[in-house]
Design a protein around this motif. Structure first.
Motif, PDB file in Angstrom:
ATOM      1  N   ARG A   1       0.824  -1.229   0.000  1.00  0.00           N
ATOM      2  CA  ARG A   1       0.000   0.000   0.000  1.00  0.00           C
ATOM      3  C   ARG A   1       0.853   1.271   0.000  1.00  0.00           C
ATOM      4  O   ARG A   1       0.548   2.255   0.672  1.00  0.00           O
TER       5      ARG A   1
ATOM      6  N   LEU B   1       3.546   7.041  -3.330  1.00  0.00           N
ATOM      7  CA  LEU B   1       4.298   7.253  -4.578  1.00  0.00           C
ATOM      8  C   LEU B   1       3.531   8.191  -5.511  1.00  0.00           C
ATOM      9  O   LEU B   1       4.123   9.032  -6.188  1.00  0.00           O
TER      10      LEU B   1
ATOM     11  N   ARG C   1       6.208   0.353 -12.682  1.00  0.00           N
ATOM     12  CA  ARG C   1       5.730   1.734 -12.556  1.00  0.00           C
ATOM     13  C   ARG C   1       6.556   2.654 -13.468  1.00  0.00           C
ATOM     14  O   ARG C   1       6.026   3.530 -14.151  1.00  0.00           O
TER      15      ARG C   1
ATOM     16  N   TRP D   1      -9.374   2.407  -2.987  1.00  0.00           N
ATOM     17  CA  TRP D   1      -8.189   1.605  -3.324  1.00  0.00           C
ATOM     18  C   TRP D   1      -8.671   0.212  -3.668  1.00  0.00           C
ATOM     19  O   TRP D   1      -9.711  -0.231  -3.185  1.00  0.00           O
TER      20      TRP D   1
ATOM     21  N   ASP E   1      -2.641   7.240 -10.431  1.00  0.00           N
ATOM     22  CA  ASP E   1      -1.402   7.566 -11.116  1.00  0.00           C
ATOM     23  C   ASP E   1      -1.724   7.352 -12.591  1.00  0.00           C
ATOM     24  O   ASP E   1      -1.961   6.231 -13.029  1.00  0.00           O
TER      25      ASP E   1
ATOM     26  N   SER F   1       0.169   4.577 -14.602  1.00  0.00           N
ATOM     27  CA  SER F   1      -0.070   3.193 -14.153  1.00  0.00           C
ATOM     28  C   SER F   1      -1.523   2.806 -14.393  1.00  0.00           C
ATOM     29  O   SER F   1      -1.824   1.658 -14.725  1.00  0.00           O
TER      30      SER F   1
ATOM     31  N   TRP G   1      -5.118  -0.447 -17.450  1.00  0.00           N
ATOM     32  CA  TRP G   1      -6.344  -0.622 -18.250  1.00  0.00           C
ATOM     33  C   TRP G   1      -6.038  -1.177 -19.635  1.00  0.00           C
ATOM     34  O   TRP G   1      -6.736  -2.052 -20.139  1.00  0.00           O
TER      35      TRP G   1
HETATM   36  C1  LIG Z   1      -6.637  -1.489 -14.172  1.00  0.00           C
HETATM   37  C2  LIG Z   1      -5.485  -1.068 -13.297  1.00  0.00           C
HETATM   38  C3  LIG Z   1      -5.407   0.230 -12.836  1.00  0.00           C
HETATM   39  C4  LIG Z   1      -4.330   0.637 -12.036  1.00  0.00           C
HETATM   40  N1  LIG Z   1      -4.276   1.941 -11.597  1.00  0.00           N
HETATM   41  C5  LIG Z   1      -3.227   2.352 -10.839  1.00  0.00           C
HETATM   42  C6  LIG Z   1      -3.127   3.686 -10.376  1.00  0.00           C
HETATM   43  O1  LIG Z   1      -3.943   4.545 -10.699  1.00  0.00           O
HETATM   44  N2  LIG Z   1      -2.102   4.011  -9.549  1.00  0.00           N
HETATM   45  C7  LIG Z   1      -1.140   3.098  -9.201  1.00  0.00           C
HETATM   46  O2  LIG Z   1      -0.220   3.451  -8.459  1.00  0.00           O
HETATM   47  N3  LIG Z   1      -1.187   1.855  -9.658  1.00  0.00           N
HETATM   48  C8  LIG Z   1      -2.208   1.424 -10.441  1.00  0.00           C
HETATM   49  N4  LIG Z   1      -2.255   0.129 -10.865  1.00  0.00           N
HETATM   50  C9  LIG Z   1      -1.146  -0.784 -10.527  1.00  0.00           C
HETATM   51  C10 LIG Z   1      -1.333  -1.549  -9.195  1.00  0.00           C
HETATM   52  O3  LIG Z   1      -2.608  -2.114  -9.141  1.00  0.00           O
HETATM   53  C11 LIG Z   1      -1.115  -0.670  -7.966  1.00  0.00           C
HETATM   54  O4  LIG Z   1       0.114   0.022  -8.078  1.00  0.00           O
HETATM   55  C12 LIG Z   1      -1.059  -1.514  -6.686  1.00  0.00           C
HETATM   56  O5  LIG Z   1      -2.250  -2.230  -6.521  1.00  0.00           O
HETATM   57  C13 LIG Z   1      -0.845  -0.590  -5.513  1.00  0.00           C
HETATM   58  O6  LIG Z   1      -0.851  -1.299  -4.306  1.00  0.00           O
HETATM   59  P1  LIG Z   1       0.458  -1.483  -3.444  1.00  0.00           P
HETATM   60  O7  LIG Z   1       1.134  -0.194  -3.247  1.00  0.00           O
HETATM   61  O8  LIG Z   1       0.051  -2.269  -2.249  1.00  0.00           O
HETATM   62  O9  LIG Z   1       1.335  -2.373  -4.429  1.00  0.00           O
HETATM   63  P2  LIG Z   1       2.561  -3.333  -4.158  1.00  0.00           P
HETATM   64  O10 LIG Z   1       2.201  -4.649  -4.730  1.00  0.00           O
HETATM   65  O11 LIG Z   1       2.998  -3.296  -2.759  1.00  0.00           O
HETATM   66  O12 LIG Z   1       3.679  -2.745  -5.129  1.00  0.00           O
HETATM   67  C14 LIG Z   1       4.607  -1.732  -4.733  1.00  0.00           C
HETATM   68  C15 LIG Z   1       4.575  -0.614  -5.734  1.00  0.00           C
HETATM   69  O13 LIG Z   1       4.966  -1.089  -7.016  1.00  0.00           O
HETATM   70  C16 LIG Z   1       4.208  -0.426  -8.027  1.00  0.00           C
HETATM   71  N5  LIG Z   1       3.373  -1.403  -8.733  1.00  0.00           N
HETATM   72  C17 LIG Z   1       2.919  -2.583  -8.282  1.00  0.00           C
HETATM   73  N6  LIG Z   1       2.196  -3.218  -9.222  1.00  0.00           N
HETATM   74  C18 LIG Z   1       2.184  -2.404 -10.301  1.00  0.00           C
HETATM   75  C19 LIG Z   1       1.616  -2.477 -11.590  1.00  0.00           C
HETATM   76  N7  LIG Z   1       0.905  -3.525 -11.990  1.00  0.00           N
HETATM   77  N8  LIG Z   1       1.786  -1.429 -12.425  1.00  0.00           N
HETATM   78  C20 LIG Z   1       2.506  -0.352 -12.067  1.00  0.00           C
HETATM   79  N9  LIG Z   1       3.084  -0.239 -10.857  1.00  0.00           N
HETATM   80  C21 LIG Z   1       2.929  -1.236  -9.986  1.00  0.00           C
HETATM   81  C22 LIG Z   1       3.310   0.567  -7.325  1.00  0.00           C
HETATM   82  O14 LIG Z   1       3.940   1.813  -7.315  1.00  0.00           O
HETATM   83  C23 LIG Z   1       3.189  -0.020  -5.935  1.00  0.00           C
HETATM   84  O15 LIG Z   1       2.880   0.929  -4.952  1.00  0.00           O
HETATM   85  C24 LIG Z   1      -3.324  -0.291 -11.683  1.00  0.00           C
HETATM   86  C25 LIG Z   1      -3.421  -1.611 -12.141  1.00  0.00           C
HETATM   87  C26 LIG Z   1      -4.495  -1.997 -12.931  1.00  0.00           C
HETATM   88  C27 LIG Z   1      -4.573  -3.428 -13.398  1.00  0.00           C
END
Ligand SMILES: Cc1cc2nc3c(=O)[nH]c(=O)nc-3n(C[C@H](O)[C@H](O)[C@H](O)COP(=O)(O)OP(=O)(O)OC[C@H]3O[C@@H](n4cnc5c(N)ncnc54)[C@H](O)[C@@H]3O)c2cc1C
Length: 494
Positions: free
Chosen positions: A263, A268, A312, A375, A411, A414, A419
């Motif tokens: 999270r 970020l 990212r 979220w 973001d 991302s 999408w």
């Molecule tokens: C349809 C869709 C929409 C999304 N919209 C966003 C958005 O608006 N903002 C956003 O930050 N992320 C987005 N993501 C990517 C991802 O879902 C989130 O970054 C993640 O769920 C954030 O939770 P976390 O910080 O616990 O992730 P963790 O799994 O703990 O990952 C750590 C960090 O790595 C990066 N990260 C992880 N997975 C991805 C990924 N698939 N793509 C890009 N970066 C990633 C993020 O910065 C994240 O905070 C999206 C993914 C999908 C499939």
């Protein structure tokens, strides 16, 4: 003679550690005997709350909470209403300004910067949102378009990048509060209530020529209280994750049931921390540089986490070179060729998706999570994106728009990348992936923990019938995309 002012124009970089623009603004102020002016411009589009500019309601609420925290780090801080470039131009009439700003990756940012440069104002940009070089190219001299080779190419640069230490304000003189009053006509007190007063409470967004009001679609109040709102809070949160979650990240990251991702996305998205600081902390905690992207002996949770941070980077890199991606498919063959369901039916299905009434329990649970928390777990984001586009046949841009309006960690790059990936029109070498929502639930929420958490008892006791049967969805989706199972299909049910 006009007074010399070093302006630190903060936009989405609310931190004192590893802040290249702020570090440079302070160095300039000291060297040139200039006054330091930390400035945030509450722009008209933010106040209007247009999701198209990343200012959906959750973004506005979060900004109103985090700005007071950040501004309180400085002895004096200018929070002003205005228009970015215009406000800087006006300021330049009153003082000899030198502007320092961390580089954003979005088109509107560059338009504003050009206006300022055109007026002859000294403005310096610093790479920040994107850590690795945006000019990274393949051996053939092209920009990368596939993640894995990109990751291999930038890994070393990413793990070796240096961070700036926490800034210190000793021997720095600030523009006084009284002087700030003279320089700007519309000043806002950096308090949550005062900032919220500037914002519209608009919760609308438009897709397919129809305006939706989120409050009318779904009456959940988003909960914010469990989130950090400052740099210190975000760092503390990450330190705890390093101890309690990081080692298991590889195995747990997809589990909806365990819900054990970091999270950090909110931090970020708003720059409360930089990816570089997270990378440094990981290296320090595990006492390893993580130089080899293929290492199997180093902590695999941490290796995977770094890899996600590079995802990212990848989406930002794609975006900076292709700003049209916001509305245009990355893959040329899908531009204007996908046969989305007709508008009337699409609106009906889209509304059901938003309201958690698709009849696929894992999708409906995920949409409730979004409505309640602002979220959604990454696995759930992937499932709801696949189902909206493949099973329900609704244009991915509609889903992107709803997420823009409702995500706290929005973001743009991302979200767009996610999408486009979910709709199989983006930078993904697979021809098409069609998620089976039942199989996904079985694999990632085997004991229905996630579904039970977000679905009402009424829903669980009497789940609605799916609005489209999954068994029909695969063939329909392939047809819609103009693909054939034999030639392009990946027979696997994901
Ligand atoms: C349809 C869709 C929409 C999304 N919209 C966003 C958005 O608006 N903002 C956003 O930050 N992320 C987005 N993501 C990517 C991802 O879902 C989130 O970054 C993640 O769920 C954030 O939770 P976390 O910080 O616990 O992730 P963790 O799994 O703990 O990952 C750590 C960090 O790595 C990066 N990260 C992880 N997975 C991805 C990924 N698939 N793509 C890009 N970066 C990633 C993020 O910065 C994240 O905070 C999206 C993914 C999908 C499939």
């Amino acid at each position: 003679m006009k007074e010399k002012i070093s302006v630190y124009w903060t936009r989405r970089d609310f931190r004192l550690r590893d802040n290249p623009a702020l570090t440079a603004a302070i160095a300039f102020a000291k060297k040139e005997n200039a006054l330091l002016l930390p400035l945030f411009i509450l722009e008209d589009y933010m106040c209007a709350g247009d999701p198209k500019f990343q200012f959906g309601y959750p973004s506005r609420v979060f900004l109103s909470k985090t700005l007071p925290e950040f501004s309180s780090e400085f002895p004096h801080f200018a929070l002003v209403r205005g228009k970015g470039a215009e406000s800087i131009l006006k300021l330049s009439k009153k003082a000899d300004i030198h502007v320092f700003v961390n580089e954003d990756v979005y088109p509107d940012f560059y338009t504003q910067i050009k206006k300022i440069q055109h007026a002859g104002i000294d403005i310096k940009l610093f790479a920040d949102m994107l850590t690795v070089s945006k000019e990274t190219k393949t051996g053939a001299g092209n920009y990368y378009s596939v993640f894995t080779p990109f990751k291999k190419a930038v890994w070393k640069e990413f793990v070796e990048v240096k961070t700036f230490p926490k800034v210190s304000f000793s021997n720095v003189s600030f523009v006084s509060s009284q002087k700030i009053q003279e320089l700007f006509s519309k000043i806002v007190e950096p308090k949550e209530k005062e900032i919220m007063k500037c914002f519209s409470d608009n919760k609308t967004f438009t897709v397919g020529k129809k305006e939706y009001n989120i409050s009318e679609l779904i009456d959940r109040n988003m909960k914010f209280e469990n989130w950090y709102i400052s740099e210190e809070g975000a760092l503390k949160h990450f330190d705890s994750y390093l101890k309690n979650g990081m080692s298991g990240y590889k195995d747990d990251r997809d589990s909806l049931e365990k819900d054990k991702t970091s999270r950090m996305s909110l931090a970020l998205a708003w720059g409360l921390v930089s990816t570089r600081t997270l990378k440094d902390k990981i290296q320090k905690y595990f006492d390893a540089k993580f130089e080899n992207p293929f290492s199997t002996s180093l902590n695999q949770g941490a290796m995977h986490y770094i890899s996600e941070l590079i995802w990212r980077e990848f989406y930002k890199y794609l975006f900076v070179h292709n700003p049209k991606l916001i509305s245009q498919e990355f893959q040329e063959k899908f531009r204007g060729t996908v046969d989305w369901v007709e508008a009337h039916e699409a609106h009906k299905r889209f509304e059901a998706w938003i309201q958690g009434k698709t009849g696929y329990p894992v999708v409906d649970a995920a949409m409730m999570q979004l409505a309640e928390e602002g979220w959604m777990h990454n696995r759930a984001r992937m499932i709801v994106a696949s189902v909206l586009t493949k099973n329900l046949g609704v244009d991915w841009r509609w889903g992107q728009e709803y997420f823009r309006a409702t995500l706290l960690d929005l973001d743009e790059a991302s979200n767009n990348g996610g999408w486009q990936w979910g709709a199989s029109v983006g930078a993904d070498p697979k021809p098409i992936r069609i998620f089976n929502p039942y199989l996904q639930a079985e694999n990632y929420d085997a004991h229905d923990v996630y579904q039970k958490k977000y679905l009402s008892e009424e829903y669980l006791a009497n789940p609605p019938k799916p609005i489209v049967e999954h068994k029909d969805a695969r063939g329909e989706a392939l047809k819609r995309y103009g693909l054939s199972e034999k030639k392009d299909g990946d027979a696997r049910d994901y």
